[in-house]
Structures are given as structure tokens and as C-alpha cells.
Design an enzyme around this catalytic site. Structure first.
Site, PDB file in Angstrom:
ATOM      1  N   ASP A   1       0.863  -1.166   0.000  1.00  0.00           N
ATOM      2  CA  ASP A   1       0.000   0.000   0.000  1.00  0.00           C
ATOM      3  C   ASP A   1       0.912   1.232   0.000  1.00  0.00           C
ATOM      4  OD1 ASP A   1      -3.224   0.567   1.584  1.00  0.00           O
ATOM      5  OD2 ASP A   1      -2.126   1.708   0.082  1.00  0.00           O
TER       6      ASP A   1
HETATM    7  C1  GLC Z   1      -4.384   4.175  -0.307  1.00  0.00           C
HETATM    8  C2  GLC Z   1      -5.267   3.010   0.108  1.00  0.00           C
HETATM    9  C3  GLC Z   1      -5.335   1.899  -0.892  1.00  0.00           C
HETATM   10  C4  GLC Z   1      -5.226   2.464  -2.281  1.00  0.00           C
HETATM   11  C5  GLC Z   1      -3.833   3.043  -2.438  1.00  0.00           C
HETATM   12  C6  GLC Z   1      -3.619   3.690  -3.808  1.00  0.00           C
HETATM   13  O1  GLC Z   1      -3.623   4.580   0.794  1.00  0.00           O
HETATM   14  O2  GLC Z   1      -4.996   2.428   1.378  1.00  0.00           O
HETATM   15  O3  GLC Z   1      -6.576   1.205  -0.679  1.00  0.00           O
HETATM   16  O4  GLC Z   1      -5.445   1.444  -3.251  1.00  0.00           O
HETATM   17  O5  GLC Z   1      -3.517   3.974  -1.406  1.00  0.00           O
HETATM   18  O6  GLC Z   1      -4.423   4.810  -3.921  1.00  0.00           O
END
Ligand code: GLC
Length: 754
Positions: A299
Site C-alpha cells: 500500500d
Molecule cells: C491508499 C489506500 C489503498 C489504495 C492506495 C492507492 O492509501 O490504502 O486502498 O489502493 O492507497 O491509492
């Protein structure tokens, strides 16, 4: 293959079959690794390309940066285009449209040494441009064809907009509505969550990528992110391995088995080790037990965040921990970018590990056909023809209708009578578009959303007087609008009041310590109820709310979540009775935040509640029961369940037990019912929940029609992780329950024999 090899293979398969059937006979089940059918031609190309790559270029493939089009996390890295040019980026997220992705792809393909195409990813969570209900809302449909159709449209619109990859489905089990990300998932139950996870993966990925009309799915957030302490986002997660395996992992396994090509690690620690550096999760379970062939992305900067987690002293150590644990791609952290080549050169990370990561990523790029034609997803003409096509809007309206849950309907207030002459439409969400597309609305344009006022005017405006007043804001203390609202209400036959949350009150970094209606909305509802007129409360929210006064005093309540582009039309369809609501809650609604966590499949304890005994498990100031249980939802008609019986009073491992129940539409309207089957394992080598969902069927019945429903149960359906952490069913007595929600009373007892 020569004869000797055939014989050897046959012998091995025979042994595997015998072992497996022994396992089944003993009630011990193994989730054998998914057989991965790799394409030899692609594997050869991957290996040939890998042999040409420098360590820097390999690390580039393991690096994902955001474009400057959207920010979904704390940091935004400038200069990503230069990094593409240097071959140091393998994927970009938050860049979309056919034109923009084509521009960026051209840099990668034409201006770098090896011309390796980029992957483009984006959070297409519940629609790309045509926005569908938030996933928790869609899950309330319990309608897998509808849920798959929704993801199919989302995947198609994303693919024609130059995207190859969506960071969805979010499959985190969630039992704490204070956590804002409950909005993005499928609620509290492993069985329902698993079935929905598979439907969403199939929808996004389609049958293949041959027509560039599908995108890679990404099961997230692996794992157990929804169990954040106190419902506070990013907070600590600590649970037994048994709860992890019995409750939180099944939807991820279902996503992997459905063919999801990517997984995303979660921000949280699990049992002291952050998921992004957790070898037990990423290698032991995901790779070795499940045989997952795709790649794992972190993430947003979650590698970097292992420093504040306190599991490493610096980002270089974090990079080492992650890559050795099984992380293939670093989202936005630039940790692999900055340190991985040196970690290899210093001998801290074997290059063979890096090669495996790069192989998993390149394999998928070949599979998508990007080396043959890097621009095959970036066709502006096709994009124009496809985005928000009328058929997509119709699918959205259908899925939205099916997501609505009728929580109360006193004196058949709904559907609105055809003799209604005047409707008062009140509330801060009545004439609103921006909130209705919910959180994570990707490229959705709220201006394209049909508001409730628009939907009601379109459906009723020619025959009924519609008067509107806002009454108050969603989250302010100003009551000056109440007077005008009451004036409008006084002249109406029926009052519709649209209240709830702002879209930003759920989703990421949006935990709430209370679950009531924000601001003075409940006061507005109280004043409207005091007029003595029928009051229909239309809830628009991203989580279960605690609404005890409304539950007791409103005439009718519709839970409409955030329904997306077709919200107003879908709600009007239900208000008018053009569609008979069929939704069921995918998550328990508590009476108050003090009950949380409260969910249907809790344990019995040694002192289960007994109203006649002080010393039993209870509160002094509230019942143990929730406001609305998991699986609950009313209809404009009524249903009865009878004749619950099984094909035998006992069965053995390896046998299938048939469970039959007669469902009857006992009302005057055609309608759909989600018939649910729950099981209770009365005695186990570890304590077992008082109920677990093990099957459901969504059935349409005409008024007065009956149908005998058949469910099938096997010992594997009754299996759990025992004290030795082995997944097995145990002989003994089981109670089966069938009904319209998790409180189902109709039951029968069966025995599983050794
Ligand atoms: C965010 C979220 C995740 C998302 C990623 C890209 O922090 O936790 O669910 O897909 O970043 O945007």
C-alpha cells in the site's frame, strides 16, 4: 512427454488422490496450492528479457509511482516522468484516460533502453466513470450476478481509459463500524465476503485480456486491516492465528482462487509484524499454501512506514525486510528505488529474489499483450464510445435498486400510495450529488449523478406536488432551516427526509468515534415526526449507523448507502414500488457505539445472557441484541419459511447432506428474498460461533408462490482451524437454521459422524 514421465506423473497423481481422499475421510482438509498454468511461450520471453536487464532496470520494474493527477496518500513524488525515461519505474497509478496513458507509455516504450511498457493502475473501487453503490452497499444486494456485472462495467470503462489494473476488490472483513473503510468492503462475514470477493474479481478481470476490456484485480488489504483496534484506521491489529484463518483470510483465498493476479499489503501490523514485512502472510500462506502466482504490491509508502512502526531502524532495512518477506512492488515509497540495487550488491538480498519479483511482474505485462502492442488499452475512439454508455447507466440503476435495504415500513407507508398528492422532500442529502458517489469514486463526475430530488421529480412530478427544503446541513449545528422545512412538511401527505453522512466521513482515514447522525439531522427528523405525518427516512451513509430514536419513531426507513450515478432514480424506483426492495444487511447495525464490536457470529461464552440471572454476559444499560442484525432486510411483501429438513439425520465426511426448506411469498406483491442458511457447531475442540452463514439463495417469488429450496452441505463446510491449527471438521451435533436473517428461528439438528 515420454512414457517414463507419464508413468511417474500418473503415480504422483494417484498418490495425491489417495492422500486427498484420506484427508477428506478424516475431516482434515487442505487448501492445496492453486495449480498455476504458466504459458511456456511467455515464460521463455520473460527469462530472455530478464537476462538483458541491469539490476537498476530490474528494480525499476518493482517501483510504482503516482502521477500528478490524483493524490491518494501522504506524499506526492515529483519528477516521475524523468524516472520513467531512466527505466526506473515499472508502473504508474492515478494516471488515466486513453490520451494521458498513451503519452506516458510512449516515454517508457520509445525513450528507455529496453522499452518495457508501463502498467497503469487506479482505484476503480465501485466504478470508473459510471459510479456504482459503494461496495458495502452493493454487498447488501447479496446478488452475485449484479455484483459481477457492476465490476464488469467498471473493469471495461477502466480498460478503455488506458488502465490495466484496479486496486480492488477490497476484501477486508470488518466488524467495527467506527472504521471508515467498512464502506469499501463486503461487511462482517467470511462466507458472504468470500462469495462477493470472487464475483468482483471475475467482474474486473473478465474471461481474459484478449480484448483489452478487462483489468487486473488486486485483493486488498492483505491482511486483517479491518480489525484495527477501536476502529481507528491504521491502528494495531492483534489476533489469534485461528481468527485470522477462520475469519479474515477466507475472502483473500477466494479472491486468489478466483484468479486475482495481484494482492496489496495492508498498513497494519499483525501480531507485531507489519503486513508489508510479514513473511508468514506473504510467503508461507500466500505463496506456499495457496500457490498464488501473481505479484504483491504494497500500500501507499507502507514499506517506509515500517520505520515508525518500529520494526526497522531505517528505510534501507525496511526494503530488505519487505523484499525478503515477499513484496514484489513498492507503491510510492521509493525504497526499492533508492536501496534495493545496493542491498543486492552488498549481498543482503540475493539477486535471485529480485529476479523472481521481476518475473512475476513481466509475466503479467506479457499476458496483457503490452509487449505486442503497448497502446492496446489506450484507444481514444473506443473510450468515447464506451464510457457511461446507456447500458452502463441501466446496469448501475439496477444494481443500485438491489442494494437498498428496507429497514422499517410501518402501516405500509411504502411504496408511496398512488393517491399521494403532495410529497415534502427534506434534508441535506435530498438535493445533493457530490456526496452520493461516495468515497473512492475514481473518475466519477458527481454532476452526472441523479440526486434524490431529481429522481423523485422525474418519477412523481407529473402527478404529485413535490416541495423541497434542505432543513439543515449534514454536519453543522445551525437549525435556522428547520422553520422552512416544517412549513413545507405541514402541507404534504408524506415526508421524505434524506439524512446521513458526508462521503468523506467514510473511506480511508475516516474513522468516527460515534455512530449517530452528524450535526442536527436527528433533531430535524424529530421535528418532522412531531408533525404527525408519515415520515420516510432515507439514509445515505458509508457505515452502519446507530439510530435508535429513528428506528423507533420513523414510519419507514430505507438504507440507501451512497448509490452512485443513478442514486436518485434507484431510490425513486423503490419509493414508487416499481422495484420491491430486496437488500439485506451485510453488516450488523448496533444500537449504540458502546456495543461495538457486535456481530452475529459471536461466541456463546460460559455465561450467555439470561434475563433472569444477574451474573450473565450483558450490559446494564442496553440489550445485547443489535438494532438490526446481519442479513436483515424487509420487503413490500412477506415471506414464510417452513418444512426445514435434511436428506439424513447424520452424514459422514465425503458425503453431501441436502438441506431443504420451503419459502413462500405470503404477501400481495411479487418480490425477492435472500434465504439464508446458518450452522451452529454445538461442541468443538475449540469454541465455535453461535451461528455461521453457510449458504444463501436470492429467490424471486410471485405473490402467493412457494418454492422448495435445496442447499448442500459437506463436512468441509463445517471445517475450522482446530487447536493444532489444522483445518478440519469434527464429528458431533450441528444445528442448522434457515430464514431471512441471522436471527432465523427455524432449525433442525444433524450429526456429522466420524
Ligand atoms: C491508499 C489506500 C489503498 C489504495 C492506495 C492507492 O492509501 O490504502 O486502498 O489502493 O492507497 O491509492
Amino acid at each position: 512427454m515420454n512414457a517414463k514421465k507419464y508413468l511417474k506423473l500418473g503415480a504422483l497423481l494417484g498418490i495425491a488422490y489417495l492422500l486427498n481422499s484420506f484427508a477428506v475421510q478424516s475431516g482434515l482438509f487442505t487448501d492445496a496450492p492453486r495449480p498455476v498454468k504458466l504459458n511456456d511461450r511467455i515464460e521463455h520471453k520473460v527469462d530472455s528479457l530478464l537476462a538483458l536487464m541491469t539490476i537498476e532496470e530490474k528494480v525499476g520494474q518493482m517501483t510504482l509511482f503516482t502521477s500528478d493527477w490524483d493524490v491518494t496518500g501522504p506524499t506526492l513524488r515529483a519528477g516521475y516522468k524523468d524516472d520513467i525515461k531512466k527505466g526506473r519505474v515499472g508502473a504508474i497509478f492515478n494516471a488515466h484516460t486513453a490520451a494521458f496513458t498513451r503519452d506516458l507509455q510512449r516515454i517508457a516504450v520509445e525513450e528507455t533502453r529496453l522499452g518495457i511498457p508501463l502498467l497503469f493502475g487506479y482505484d476503480v473501487i465501485h466504478g470508473y466513470k459510471t459510479i456504482f453503490p459503494i461496495p458495502l452497499g452493493e454487498s447488501a444486494s447479496w446478488d452475485m450476478p449484479a455484483i459481477e456485472a457492476s465490476a464488469r462495467v467498471a473493469g471495461l470503462e477502466a480498460a478503455v481509459s488506458g488502465l490495466h489494473w484496479t486496486f480492488a476488490p477490497m476484501v477486508d472483513i470488518a466488524r467495527d463500524p467506527r472504521w471508515g473503510r467498512v464502506a469499501e468492503g463486503a461487511g462482517e462475514d467470511p462466507y458472504l465476503g468470500s462469495v462477493i470477493a470472487a464475483a468482483r474479481v471475475k467482474g474486473f478481470q473478465g474471461k481474459d485480456f484478449d480484448n483489452a476490456d478487462a483489468v487486473l484485480a488486486c485483493a486488498k488489504h492483505y491482511a486483517a486491516y479491518g480489525a484495527a483496534q477501536a476502529g481507528r484506521d491504521y491502528h494495531t491489529v492483534d489476533m489469534s492465528e485461528r481468527v485470522l484463518r477462520d475469519v479474515y483470510l477466507p475472502p483473500f483465498k477466494a479472491a486468489a482462487d478466483a484468479g486475482a493476479w495481484t494482492f496489496m499489503t495492508s498498513f497494519n501490523e499483525l501480531d507485531g509484524v507489519p503486513a508489508t514485512g510479514n513473511k508468514f502472510l506473504l510467503t508461507d500462506i500466500l505463496r506456499n499454501e495457496w500457490g498464488f502466482p501473481g505479484f504483491v504490491v504494497t500500500d501507499y509508502t507502507s514499506i517506509n512506514e515500517m520505520v515508525p512502526h518500529g520494526i526497522v531502524a531505517n528505510e534501507k532495512d525496511a526494503g530488505e525486510l519487505s523484499v525478503l518477506a515477499g513484496v514484489d512492488m513498492d507503491m510510492q515509497g521509493a525504497v526499492y528505488y533508492a536501496h534495493l540495487a545496493n542491498l543486492v550488491k552488498e549481498g543482503r538480498v540475493p539477486e535471485s529474489i529480485v529476479d523472481n519479483c521481476v518475473r512475476r511482474i513481466l509475466r503479467i505485462k506479457f499476458m496483457l499483450g503490452l509487449f505486442e502492442n503497448p497502446y492496446r488499452f489506450s484507444d481514444t475512439d473506443r473510450e468515447k464510445r464506451t464510457i457511461m454508455a446507456p447500458a452502463h447507466l441501466e446496469t448501475a440503476r439496477d444494481v443500485s435498486r438491489k442494494s437498498i435495504v428496507l429497514l422499517k415500513n410501518e402501516k405500509n407507508t411504502l411504496p408511496l400510495s398512488k393517491s399521494t398528492k403532495s410529497i415534502a422532500l427534506i434534508g441535506p442529502l435530498a438535493d445533493n450529488k457530490s456526496e452520493l458517489i461516495g468515497s473512492w469514486s475514481a473518475a466519477g463526475d458527481s454532476k452526472q449523478c441523479v440526486s434524490l430530488l431529481e429522481g423523485v421529480r422525474t418519477r412523481f412530478g407529473t402527478t404529485t406536488k413535490i416541495n423541497y427544503a434542505k432543513g439543515c446541513d449534514i454536519n453543522k449545528s445551525d437549525k435556522s432551516g428547520f422553520k422552512a422545512a416544517l412549513a413545507v412538511a405541514k402541507s404534504a401527505d408524506v415526508i421524505l427526509v434524506a439524512v446521513g453522512e458526508e462521503a468523506g466521513m467514510s473511506g480511508e482515514a475516516a474513522s468516527r468515534s460515534s455512530l449517530g447522525l452528524p450535526g442536527v439531522q436527528e433533531d430535524l427528523v424529530r421535528d418532522l415526526v412531531a408533525t404527525g405525518k408519515p415520515v420516510v427516512v432515507v439514509l445515505m451513509n458509508g457505515r452502519p449507523l446507530a439510530i435508535p430514536w429513528i428506528a423507533d419513531n420513523a414510519s419507514a426507513i430505507l438504507e440507501t448507502w451512497f448509490l452512485g450515478t443513478q442514486a436518485g432514480n434507484a431510490i425513486a424506483d423503490v419509493l414508487a414500488g416499481d422495484y420491491n426492495p430486496s437488500g439485506k444487511l451485510p453488516m450488523t447495525f448496533p444500537r449504540n457505539v458502546g456495543q461495538v464490536p457486535v456481530f452475529y457470529s459471536m461466541k456463546n461464552t460460559g455465561r450467555p445472557f439470561d434475563a433472569n440471572s444477574k451474573y450473565t454476559s450483558k450490559y446494564l444499560d442496553t440489550p445485547n441484541t443489535p438494532q438490526y442484525p446481519f442479513g436483515f432486510g424487509l420487503s413490500y411483501t412477506t415471506f414464510s419459511y417452513s418444512g426445514l429438513k435434511t436428506s439424513a439425520s447424520s452424514f459422514r465426511y465425503g458425503e453431501t447432506l441436502e438441506v431443504r426448506v420451503t419459502l413462500k411469498n405470503t404477501g400481495s406483491r411479487d418480490g425477492e428474498e435472500v434465504a439464508q442458511l446458518y450452522v451452529r457447531d454445538l461442541v468443538g475442540s475449540v469454541t465455535r460461533p453461535v451461528r455461521e452463514l453457510k449458504g444463501f439463495q436470492k429467490v424471486f417469488l410471485k405473490a402467493g408462490e412457494s418454492k422448495e429450496l435445496v442447499f448442500q452441505l459437506t463436512a468441509k463446510d463445517l471445517a475450522f482451524y482446530n487447536q493444532k491449527m489444522r483445518f478440519r471438521a469434527e464429528a458431533g451435533d450441528f444445528d442448522l437454521f434457515a430464514g431471512g436473517d441471522s436471527d432465523a428461528k427455524l432449525s433442525v439438528r444433524v450429526q456429522l459422524l466420524e
